[in-house]
Scaffold this motif. Sequence first.
Motif, PDB file in Angstrom:
ATOM      1  N   PRO A  32     -24.670   9.061  27.986  1.00  0.00           N
ATOM      2  CA  PRO A  32     -24.909   8.643  29.374  1.00  0.00           C
ATOM      3  C   PRO A  32     -26.128   7.734  29.481  1.00  0.00           C
ATOM      4  CG  PRO A  32     -25.759  10.846  29.031  1.00  0.00           C
ATOM      5  CD  PRO A  32     -25.089  10.458  27.742  1.00  0.00           C
ATOM      6  N   SER A  33     -26.251   7.106  30.626  1.00  0.00           N
ATOM      7  CA  SER A  33     -27.433   6.293  30.890  1.00  0.00           C
ATOM      8  C   SER A  33     -28.642   7.198  31.152  1.00  0.00           C
ATOM      9  CB  SER A  33     -27.189   5.387  32.101  1.00  0.00           C
ATOM     10  OG  SER A  33     -26.924   6.176  33.254  1.00  0.00           O
ATOM     11  N   CYS A  34     -29.805   6.616  31.152  1.00  0.00           N
ATOM     12  CA  CYS A  34     -31.024   7.403  31.346  1.00  0.00           C
ATOM     13  C   CYS A  34     -31.215   7.814  32.798  1.00  0.00           C
ATOM     14  CB  CYS A  34     -32.235   6.616  30.866  1.00  0.00           C
ATOM     15  SG  CYS A  34     -32.271   6.321  29.080  1.00  0.00           S
ATOM     16  N   PHE A  35     -30.756   6.978  33.736  1.00  0.00           N
ATOM     17  CA  PHE A  35     -31.039   7.231  35.149  1.00  0.00           C
ATOM     18  C   PHE A  35     -29.748   7.343  35.938  1.00  0.00           C
ATOM     19  CE2 PHE A  35     -34.554   4.686  33.416  1.00  0.00           C
ATOM     20  CZ  PHE A  35     -35.584   5.609  33.554  1.00  0.00           C
ATOM     21  N   HIS A  36     -29.755   8.226  36.947  1.00  0.00           N
ATOM     22  CA  HIS A  36     -28.531   8.532  37.677  1.00  0.00           C
ATOM     23  C   HIS A  36     -27.996   7.349  38.475  1.00  0.00           C
ATOM     24  CE1 HIS A  36     -31.672   9.189  40.706  1.00  0.00           C
ATOM     25  NE2 HIS A  36     -30.738   8.894  41.594  1.00  0.00           N
ATOM     26  N   ASN A  37     -28.839   6.355  38.799  1.00  0.00           N
ATOM     27  CA  ASN A  37     -28.361   5.202  39.539  1.00  0.00           C
ATOM     28  C   ASN A  37     -27.836   4.092  38.642  1.00  0.00           C
ATOM     29  OD1 ASN A  37     -30.789   4.478  38.445  1.00  0.00           O
ATOM     30  ND2 ASN A  37     -31.725   3.752  40.360  1.00  0.00           N
ATOM     31  N   PRO A  64     -22.390   6.400  40.064  1.00  0.00           N
ATOM     32  CA  PRO A  64     -23.662   6.745  39.415  1.00  0.00           C
ATOM     33  C   PRO A  64     -23.965   8.235  39.576  1.00  0.00           C
ATOM     34  CG  PRO A  64     -23.879   4.752  40.740  1.00  0.00           C
ATOM     35  CD  PRO A  64     -22.538   5.327  41.055  1.00  0.00           C
ATOM     36  N   GLY A  65     -24.628   8.797  38.562  1.00  0.00           N
ATOM     37  CA  GLY A  65     -25.019  10.203  38.608  1.00  0.00           C
ATOM     38  C   GLY A  65     -23.951  11.170  38.192  1.00  0.00           C
ATOM     39  N   PRO A 345     -34.358  16.477  32.951  1.00  0.00           N
ATOM     40  CA  PRO A 345     -33.730  15.517  32.031  1.00  0.00           C
ATOM     41  C   PRO A 345     -33.104  16.195  30.819  1.00  0.00           C
ATOM     42  CG  PRO A 345     -35.882  14.740  32.745  1.00  0.00           C
ATOM     43  CD  PRO A 345     -35.766  16.153  33.241  1.00  0.00           C
ATOM     44  N   GLN A 346     -31.910  15.742  30.446  1.00  0.00           N
ATOM     45  CA  GLN A 346     -31.264  16.186  29.230  1.00  0.00           C
ATOM     46  C   GLN A 346     -31.797  15.334  28.080  1.00  0.00           C
ATOM     47  OE1 GLN A 346     -28.932  18.585  28.922  1.00  0.00           O
ATOM     48  NE2 GLN A 346     -28.254  18.977  31.003  1.00  0.00           N
ATOM     49  N   PRO A 347     -32.279  15.947  26.985  1.00  0.00           N
ATOM     50  CA  PRO A 347     -32.880  15.147  25.912  1.00  0.00           C
ATOM     51  C   PRO A 347     -31.932  14.116  25.300  1.00  0.00           C
ATOM     52  CG  PRO A 347     -33.428  17.464  25.672  1.00  0.00           C
ATOM     53  CD  PRO A 347     -32.399  17.388  26.758  1.00  0.00           C
ATOM     54  N   CYS A 348     -30.666  14.520  25.040  1.00  0.00           N
ATOM     55  CA  CYS A 348     -29.632  13.611  24.530  1.00  0.00           C
ATOM     56  C   CYS A 348     -29.963  13.010  23.161  1.00  0.00           C
ATOM     57  CB  CYS A 348     -29.353  12.466  25.513  1.00  0.00           C
ATOM     58  SG  CYS A 348     -28.739  12.986  27.120  1.00  0.00           S
ATOM     59  N   LYS A 349     -30.869  13.619  22.419  1.00  0.00           N
ATOM     60  CA  LYS A 349     -31.265  13.023  21.133  1.00  0.00           C
ATOM     61  C   LYS A 349     -30.862  13.858  19.929  1.00  0.00           C
ATOM     62  CE  LYS A 349     -35.943  15.022  21.123  1.00  0.00           C
ATOM     63  NZ  LYS A 349     -37.390  14.713  21.056  1.00  0.00           N
ATOM     64  N   PRO A 364     -26.527   6.307  17.340  1.00  0.00           N
ATOM     65  CA  PRO A 364     -27.624   5.492  17.884  1.00  0.00           C
ATOM     66  C   PRO A 364     -28.646   6.354  18.620  1.00  0.00           C
ATOM     67  CG  PRO A 364     -25.490   4.502  18.391  1.00  0.00           C
ATOM     68  CD  PRO A 364     -25.206   5.854  17.822  1.00  0.00           C
ATOM     69  N   THR A 365     -29.873   5.910  18.625  1.00  0.00           N
ATOM     70  CA  THR A 365     -30.924   6.629  19.331  1.00  0.00           C
ATOM     71  C   THR A 365     -30.652   6.611  20.829  1.00  0.00           C
ATOM     72  OG1 THR A 365     -32.518   5.997  17.634  1.00  0.00           O
ATOM     73  CG2 THR A 365     -33.397   6.763  19.732  1.00  0.00           C
ATOM     74  N   ALA A 366     -30.810   7.765  21.456  1.00  0.00           N
ATOM     75  CA  ALA A 366     -30.567   7.879  22.889  1.00  0.00           C
ATOM     76  C   ALA A 366     -31.798   8.449  23.569  1.00  0.00           C
ATOM     77  CB  ALA A 366     -29.355   8.763  23.164  1.00  0.00           C
ATOM     78  N   GLY A 367     -32.083   7.950  24.768  1.00  0.00           N
ATOM     79  CA  GLY A 367     -33.182   8.480  25.553  1.00  0.00           C
ATOM     80  C   GLY A 367     -32.712   9.598  26.449  1.00  0.00           C
ATOM     81  N   PRO A 368     -33.642  10.325  27.070  1.00  0.00           N
ATOM     82  CA  PRO A 368     -33.252  11.413  27.967  1.00  0.00           C
ATOM     83  C   PRO A 368     -32.500  10.888  29.187  1.00  0.00           C
ATOM     84  CG  PRO A 368     -35.596  10.961  28.151  1.00  0.00           C
ATOM     85  CD  PRO A 368     -35.104  10.145  27.006  1.00  0.00           C
ATOM     86  N   SER A 369     -31.582  11.704  29.691  1.00  0.00           N
ATOM     87  CA  SER A 369     -30.801  11.362  30.881  1.00  0.00           C
ATOM     88  C   SER A 369     -31.147  12.333  32.000  1.00  0.00           C
ATOM     89  CB  SER A 369     -29.300  11.411  30.575  1.00  0.00           C
ATOM     90  OG  SER A 369     -28.539  11.249  31.752  1.00  0.00           O
ATOM     91  N   ASP A 370     -31.287  11.824  33.209  1.00  0.00           N
ATOM     92  CA  ASP A 370     -31.640  12.685  34.329  1.00  0.00           C
ATOM     93  C   ASP A 370     -30.420  13.253  35.051  1.00  0.00           C
ATOM     94  OD1 ASP A 370     -30.632  10.541  35.713  1.00  0.00           O
ATOM     95  OD2 ASP A 370     -32.447  10.134  36.882  1.00  0.00           O
TER      96      ASP A 370
END
Length: 379
Positions: A32-37, A64-65, A345-349, A364-370
């Motif tokens: 998922p994307s990092c931000f809900h929007n 979104p979200g 936030p979900q770590p997703c890593k 691939p490296t993933a950032g946290p998702s809110d």
Amino acid sequence: MSLVCKAWRDMVAGLSAWTERPPPPLPWLLLPSCFHNDPRFRAVCVLSGCCVHPHHNHLTILPPGTRFIGSYEGAWIFVHYGMMRAHWLLNLRTGEARALPSLFLRCDDHQYANDMFVLAATLSSPPENPHCIGAAIVVAWRDPARLRRFLVFWRMGRALASEMVLDRPANHRGVYQVEDVVHHGGAFNVLVNHGDHILVCVEAAGPVYPEAWNRWMNTELLLFRPTERIYDQFSIRGRYIVESRGELLKVLRFRPRNQPTSSKFTVFRATKRPQMPDADFPVAQYPWAWSELDTLDGRILFVGYGCSRSYDAVLYPGFKAGIYFLDDGKFYDEGVFFRNHRIRPQPCKDNGKWSEGSVQRCFPTAGPSDHSPPVWLLP
């Protein structure tokens, strides 16, 4: 080519069998994307060496979200729309959307009705099957001291849903602490009580009447011989149940006690115990046992709550046995969903592959998702 040597002859024979009946495609990882929007997501293809697919890097049919819950064969995914408080089953290949019934209408304690979330879900068959039944693990919250957990069943295409409360005493043996669920052998097999036992849930025979909404699933508890295993410096990160080669497997996921990422896996097979004396745990009372596997025996496992799958490595040239895993979060950290009505936030890593005793960070490296954890897409 088959005349060169035995190894080439075996390979050609395998390719001939492959062309007659191709193996099922391996799952994709949706990040998922990092931000809900931000409605975009990344689709990672395992067959291409865990590369991001260039033609599927955004999800236009989802608002979104959107939170990913689970998946089913045929590119179906379970999703939750946070703002609309609605659950849907979506097909990412065709765009078809099927609304799920209100899983909470039958809750006997309506004080929980506004704070409920689905943690995992699966189906008994493709959703277009008129006899398809869905199962979901649901958690409800009113205050920090009163968390309740449900196993919910529903019929696709109907508004009828029933629940089994799993945090109350279920029988004389105590409570059912649900861990994971898979459909196998015509029934839902639920891993319960920290992975010690299996609760088998099957549809009752005969007609179902509206007043009997909570009695159309029969259950049987398969008791396994308790074992005392000490894992030293490791703590269990997750427990999964997988159907593989007609058998049920239990997969334990470990992490070092002072580290957040997974580092070790152990796999057990459900077996019937032989008739032999056992003063502590009689076979008549505990007829099943978890037998630890020394090797994966050529299996490729993908583990995720409600959507774990098994494949044979011999059907995928270049692939070796191993366990692919994703960062589905701490399954029972309900504070992620309920504390202050905000999702942390979900770590997703913590995504990767465990093989030959070591973890490979192949995705691939993933950032946290809110708003969502990753999920497997089953093509």
